[in-house]
Write a protein that holds these residues in place. Structure first.
Motif, PDB file in Angstrom:
ATOM      1  N   GLY A 145       1.253  -1.380   0.136  1.00 31.19           N
ATOM      2  CA  GLY A 145      -0.040   0.073  -0.222  1.00 31.19           C
ATOM      3  C   GLY A 145       0.751   1.472  -0.277  1.00 31.19           C
ATOM      4  N   THR A 146       1.739   0.935  -0.623  1.00 27.83           N
ATOM      5  CA  THR A 146       2.996   1.989  -0.376  1.00 27.83           C
ATOM      6  C   THR A 146       3.083   3.249  -1.805  1.00 27.83           C
ATOM      7  OG1 THR A 146       4.553   0.986   1.195  1.00 27.83           O
ATOM      8  CG2 THR A 146       5.304   3.331   0.066  1.00 27.83           C
ATOM      9  N   VAL A 147       3.056   4.459  -2.031  1.00 27.47           N
ATOM     10  CA  VAL A 147       2.357   5.348  -2.790  1.00 27.47           C
ATOM     11  C   VAL A 147       3.414   6.808  -3.028  1.00 27.47           C
ATOM     12  CG1 VAL A 147       1.252   6.900  -4.092  1.00 27.47           C
ATOM     13  CG2 VAL A 147      -0.326   5.016  -3.086  1.00 27.47           C
ATOM     14  N   VAL A 148       4.526   6.579  -3.420  1.00 27.75           N
ATOM     15  CA  VAL A 148       5.633   7.417  -3.554  1.00 27.75           C
ATOM     16  C   VAL A 148       5.237   8.090  -4.636  1.00 27.75           C
ATOM     17  CG1 VAL A 148       7.989   7.992  -3.934  1.00 27.75           C
ATOM     18  CG2 VAL A 148       7.303   6.376  -2.700  1.00 27.75           C
ATOM     19  N   HIS A 193     -15.623   7.758  -5.533  1.00 30.85           N
ATOM     20  CA  HIS A 193     -14.992   5.823  -4.918  1.00 30.85           C
ATOM     21  C   HIS A 193     -15.934   5.828  -3.670  1.00 30.85           C
ATOM     22  CE1 HIS A 193     -11.487   2.963  -4.793  1.00 30.85           C
ATOM     23  NE2 HIS A 193     -11.909   3.304  -3.150  1.00 30.85           N
ATOM     24  N   GLY A 194     -16.194   4.654  -3.890  1.00 29.68           N
ATOM     25  CA  GLY A 194     -16.668   3.988  -2.802  1.00 29.68           C
ATOM     26  C   GLY A 194     -17.479   2.646  -2.615  1.00 29.68           C
ATOM     27  N   ASN A 195     -17.239   2.741  -1.073  1.00 30.65           N
ATOM     28  CA  ASN A 195     -17.472   0.793  -1.279  1.00 30.65           C
ATOM     29  C   ASN A 195     -18.538  -0.142  -1.548  1.00 30.65           C
ATOM     30  OD1 ASN A 195     -14.500   0.332  -1.334  1.00 30.65           O
ATOM     31  ND2 ASN A 195     -13.856   1.167   1.491  1.00 30.65           N
ATOM     32  N   LEU A 196     -18.867  -1.049  -2.022  1.00 30.19           N
ATOM     33  CA  LEU A 196     -19.952  -1.806  -1.985  1.00 30.19           C
ATOM     34  C   LEU A 196     -19.489  -3.339  -0.568  1.00 30.19           C
ATOM     35  CD1 LEU A 196     -23.118  -2.629  -3.031  1.00 30.19           C
ATOM     36  CD2 LEU A 196     -22.273  -3.792  -4.427  1.00 30.19           C
ATOM     37  N   THR A 197     -20.893  -3.218   0.560  1.00 28.77           N
ATOM     38  CA  THR A 197     -20.289  -4.238   1.596  1.00 28.77           C
ATOM     39  C   THR A 197     -22.057  -4.590   1.372  1.00 28.77           C
ATOM     40  OG1 THR A 197     -19.431  -3.262   2.761  1.00 28.77           O
ATOM     41  CG2 THR A 197     -20.031  -5.000   4.043  1.00 28.77           C
ATOM     42  N   LEU A 198     -21.535  -6.296   1.095  1.00 32.06           N
ATOM     43  CA  LEU A 198     -22.305  -7.600   0.548  1.00 32.06           C
ATOM     44  C   LEU A 198     -22.323  -8.264   2.203  1.00 32.06           C
ATOM     45  CD1 LEU A 198     -24.952  -8.568  -0.733  1.00 32.06           C
ATOM     46  CD2 LEU A 198     -22.857 -10.105  -2.060  1.00 32.06           C
ATOM     47  N   THR A 199     -23.566  -8.508   3.119  1.00 36.58           N
ATOM     48  CA  THR A 199     -23.686  -9.496   4.490  1.00 36.58           C
ATOM     49  C   THR A 199     -24.960 -10.155   4.208  1.00 36.58           C
ATOM     50  OG1 THR A 199     -22.623  -7.148   5.280  1.00 36.58           O
ATOM     51  CG2 THR A 199     -23.318  -9.439   6.769  1.00 36.58           C
ATOM     52  N   ILE A 200     -23.804 -11.839   4.006  1.00 32.25           N
ATOM     53  CA  ILE A 200     -24.612 -12.863   4.119  1.00 32.25           C
ATOM     54  C   ILE A 200     -25.052 -13.293   5.405  1.00 32.25           C
ATOM     55  CG2 ILE A 200     -25.407 -15.136   2.450  1.00 32.25           C
ATOM     56  CD1 ILE A 200     -24.105 -14.220   0.262  1.00 32.25           C
ATOM     57  N   VAL A 211      -1.036  16.418  -3.697  1.00 28.92           N
ATOM     58  CA  VAL A 211      -1.112  15.881  -2.119  1.00 28.92           C
ATOM     59  C   VAL A 211      -2.710  16.273  -1.136  1.00 28.92           C
ATOM     60  CG1 VAL A 211      -0.738  15.074   0.134  1.00 28.92           C
ATOM     61  CG2 VAL A 211       1.325  14.740  -1.672  1.00 28.92           C
ATOM     62  N   ARG A 212      -2.817  18.064  -1.332  1.00 31.51           N
ATOM     63  CA  ARG A 212      -3.829  18.476  -0.893  1.00 31.51           C
ATOM     64  C   ARG A 212      -5.219  17.691  -1.640  1.00 31.51           C
ATOM     65  NH1 ARG A 212      -0.323  23.077  -0.305  1.00 31.51           N
ATOM     66  NH2 ARG A 212      -0.632  23.458  -2.141  1.00 31.51           N
ATOM     67  N   GLY A 213      -5.476  17.958  -3.184  1.00 34.90           N
ATOM     68  CA  GLY A 213      -6.200  17.218  -4.052  1.00 34.90           C
ATOM     69  C   GLY A 213      -6.943  15.610  -3.468  1.00 34.90           C
ATOM     70  N   LEU A 214      -6.228  14.447  -2.767  1.00 32.28           N
ATOM     71  CA  LEU A 214      -6.171  13.502  -2.975  1.00 32.28           C
ATOM     72  C   LEU A 214      -6.496  13.644  -1.516  1.00 32.28           C
ATOM     73  CD1 LEU A 214      -2.956  12.062  -4.791  1.00 32.28           C
ATOM     74  CD2 LEU A 214      -5.054  12.039  -5.876  1.00 32.28           C
ATOM     75  N   ASN A 215      -6.357  14.247  -0.618  1.00 35.00           N
ATOM     76  CA  ASN A 215      -6.281  14.334   0.554  1.00 35.00           C
ATOM     77  C   ASN A 215      -7.737  14.713   0.829  1.00 35.00           C
ATOM     78  OD1 ASN A 215      -4.327  13.066   2.055  1.00 35.00           O
ATOM     79  ND2 ASN A 215      -3.832  15.269   1.923  1.00 35.00           N
ATOM     80  N   LEU A 216      -8.180  15.209  -0.410  1.00 34.17           N
ATOM     81  CA  LEU A 216      -9.988  15.924   0.003  1.00 34.17           C
ATOM     82  C   LEU A 216     -10.937  14.442  -0.482  1.00 34.17           C
ATOM     83  CD1 LEU A 216     -10.127  18.576  -2.744  1.00 34.17           C
ATOM     84  CD2 LEU A 216      -9.946  18.884  -0.426  1.00 34.17           C
ATOM     85  N   LEU A 217     -10.876  13.480  -0.616  1.00 30.38           N
ATOM     86  CA  LEU A 217     -11.194  12.336  -0.775  1.00 30.38           C
ATOM     87  C   LEU A 217     -11.743  11.427   0.524  1.00 30.38           C
ATOM     88  CD1 LEU A 217      -9.743  11.365  -4.351  1.00 30.38           C
ATOM     89  CD2 LEU A 217     -12.010  12.285  -3.976  1.00 30.38           C
ATOM     90  N   GLY A 218     -10.170  11.561   1.178  1.00 29.10           N
ATOM     91  CA  GLY A 218     -10.074  10.664   2.165  1.00 29.10           C
ATOM     92  C   GLY A 218      -9.885   9.668   2.427  1.00 29.10           C
ATOM     93  N   VAL A 219      -9.478   9.078   1.797  1.00 31.26           N
ATOM     94  CA  VAL A 219      -9.044   7.402   1.381  1.00 31.26           C
ATOM     95  C   VAL A 219      -7.801   7.083   1.567  1.00 31.26           C
ATOM     96  CG1 VAL A 219     -10.742   7.604  -0.487  1.00 31.26           C
ATOM     97  CG2 VAL A 219      -8.134   7.896  -0.515  1.00 31.26           C
ATOM     98  N   THR A 220      -7.967   5.526   1.859  1.00 31.33           N
ATOM     99  CA  THR A 220      -6.118   4.796   2.669  1.00 31.33           C
ATOM    100  C   THR A 220      -5.706   4.682   1.368  1.00 31.33           C
ATOM    101  OG1 THR A 220      -7.489   2.603   2.364  1.00 31.33           O
ATOM    102  CG2 THR A 220      -7.626   3.473   4.380  1.00 31.33           C
ATOM    103  N   ARG A 236      -4.617   2.272  -0.123  1.00 32.47           N
ATOM    104  CA  ARG A 236      -4.481   1.466  -0.676  1.00 32.47           C
ATOM    105  C   ARG A 236      -6.338   1.938  -1.511  1.00 32.47           C
ATOM    106  NH1 ARG A 236      -2.376  -3.499   0.498  1.00 32.47           N
ATOM    107  NH2 ARG A 236      -1.135  -3.737   2.557  1.00 32.47           N
ATOM    108  N   ASP A 237      -6.748   2.385  -1.487  1.00 32.91           N
ATOM    109  CA  ASP A 237      -7.383   3.150  -1.897  1.00 32.91           C
ATOM    110  C   ASP A 237      -6.603   4.241  -3.071  1.00 32.91           C
ATOM    111  OD1 ASP A 237      -9.929   1.796  -0.753  1.00 32.91           O
ATOM    112  OD2 ASP A 237     -10.139   3.418   0.484  1.00 32.91           O
ATOM    113  N   LEU A 238      -6.167   4.691  -2.850  1.00 30.33           N
ATOM    114  CA  LEU A 238      -5.095   5.703  -3.261  1.00 30.33           C
ATOM    115  C   LEU A 238      -4.808   4.985  -4.571  1.00 30.33           C
ATOM    116  CD1 LEU A 238      -4.529   8.223  -3.609  1.00 30.33           C
ATOM    117  CD2 LEU A 238      -3.149   8.572  -1.986  1.00 30.33           C
ATOM    118  N   ILE A 239      -4.185   4.183  -5.081  1.00 27.46           N
ATOM    119  CA  ILE A 239      -3.662   3.449  -5.789  1.00 27.46           C
ATOM    120  C   ILE A 239      -4.856   3.163  -6.875  1.00 27.46           C
ATOM    121  CG2 ILE A 239      -2.314   0.925  -6.511  1.00 27.46           C
ATOM    122  CD1 ILE A 239      -1.585   0.785  -3.068  1.00 27.46           C
ATOM    123  N   SER A 240      -5.793   2.493  -6.326  1.00 27.13           N
ATOM    124  CA  SER A 240      -7.296   2.273  -7.390  1.00 27.13           C
ATOM    125  C   SER A 240      -6.892   4.142  -7.939  1.00 27.13           C
ATOM    126  CB  SER A 240      -8.253   2.036  -6.598  1.00 27.13           C
ATOM    127  OG  SER A 240      -7.716   0.629  -6.014  1.00 27.13           O
TER     128      SER A 240
END
Length: 363
Positions: free
Chosen positions: A259-262, A276-283, A330-339, A341-345
């Motif tokens: 999860g490293t980004v340089v 960017h959002g996550n879909l969680t499916l619980t069965i 960096v400031r623009g990407l921080n606006l998304l508030g992602v981790t 690993r999400d930043l890589i995607s």
């Protein structure tokens, strides 16, 4: 002290284009001035029963051949030793090494020896790629480890089947001097770049008029001035200490495993909208038992019951403004508030959209 460090950090953020100069010797090397790898096969003796077992055939064969060269004739079938281990010995021959120069060697076990700690390497020739012997290694091995154990338990520290012999090899053959009798030298860049090559040519010509030229981005040709014809070492010493500013390409390196980004300071992005959002499916399975009423006909059965829950993060569309510096990105990407690993995607998607003005390297 903390306030001084804060001022330095603020200056580095306010002046992103300020790049420190680098010596030529740190970003380029002269053609032919290089290390050479050496390798050899040898035996370690003096092990306390931790050497290769009888199942490993070649250590015994090597031991028999060594004894025969020393005038001792033995029957191979009669030899059963556990104090000997076969190893590969490697070393690096530096440029301009002279006879008698001492080299550090690395010793690694070839067979099934438990540990080579405390052993002694018998004189081992070290050969180059041309199959010529350039050094001879011998000495006591340092592993900084141990391995002990019995039938029920064992203890191991570090890596006991590999070790080093500091200054354990002596150079026996010298490499030819690549600088002798030359009127020109070729300087090879560690990273090919036309801008950096042009800056090196300009820096050399500023000190030595018309001495340098380049036809590609990977090397610079340098003519030795007449006044340095008999003193090429002095000329090279002055040349390699000249300072230039190395140009860096716009590049983003991501490691999906960690999860490293340089990002480099030349990275820019165009204005783009990102969601960017996550879909969680619980069965969840909660089976129930169906049982007939007392004194009635029927049988008890298990009735399956499945609970399904779908949850999706409510992420709105975010606008990333155009970034001209790494701080803007960096400031623009921080606006998304992602981790990370999400930043890589997100970076991969921005690159696919053509908004990431940099090379994306995934390792």
């Amino acid at each position: 002290m903390k306030r001084t460090a804060l001022y330095v950090l603020l200056i580095s953020l306010l002046l992103p284009g300020l790049v420190h100069a680098t010596r030529i010797k740190d970003i380029a090397a002269f053609d032919g001035v290089r290390d050479n790898q050496l390798v050899g096969y040898g035996l370690i003796v003096g092990l306390n029963g931790s050497g290769d077992s009888d199942q490993t055939k070649f250590p015994v064969q090597s031991l028999v051949n060594m004894l025969e060269r020393m005038g001792v004739t033995v029957n191979r079938a009669d030899i059963k030793v556990k104090n000997v281990a076969a190893v590969m010995v490697t070393a690096t021959l530096p440029p301009f090494a002279k006879q008698g120069t001492k080299l550090d060697v690395l010793v690694s076990s070839l067979g099934d020896a438990k540990t080579i700690a405390g052993g002694t390497l018998i004189m081992t020739p070290l050969k180059g790629a041309d199959n010529q012997v350039y050094a001879v290694a011998q000495g006591s091995i340092l592993t900084n480890s141990f391995a002990f154990g019995g039938q029920g338990a064992s203890a191991t520290k570090n890596h006991p089947t590999a070790g080093r012999i500091p200054a354990g090899a002596l150079v026996e053959r010298e490499l030819p001097n690549v600088l002798a009798g030359k009127s020109s030298l070729r300087l090879n860049l560690a990273q090919s770049d036309f801008t950096t090559a042009s800056r090196i040519v300009a820096a050399i010509n500023k000190t030595f008029k018309g001495a340098a030229g380049s036809s590609d981005g990977g090397s610079v040709m340098v003519q030795i001035p007449d006044e340095f014809t008999s003193r090429p070492v002095e000329f090279i010493a002055q040349l390699e200490n000249l300072e230039v500013t190395q140009d860096q390409p716009a590049r983003v390196v991501v490691n999906e495993r960690t999860g490293t980004v340089v990002m480099g300071d030349k990275v820019k992005i165009a204005a783009v909208a990102v969601s960017h959002g996550n879909l969680t499916l619980t069965i969840k399975e909660t089976p129930k038992v169906s049982q007939p009423a007392p004194l009635s006909k029927g049988e008890t059965k298990e009735v399956p019951r499945t609970e399904l829950k779908v949850q999706e993060e409510q992420k709105r569309l975010s606008l990333l403004p155009e970034g001209n510096t790494i701080g803007d990105v960096v400031r623009g990407l921080n606006l998304l508030g992602v981790t990370p690993r999400d930043l890589i995607s997100i970076l991969q998607s921005i690159k696919a959209a053509g908004a990431l003005q940099a090379e994306l390297v995934i390792i």
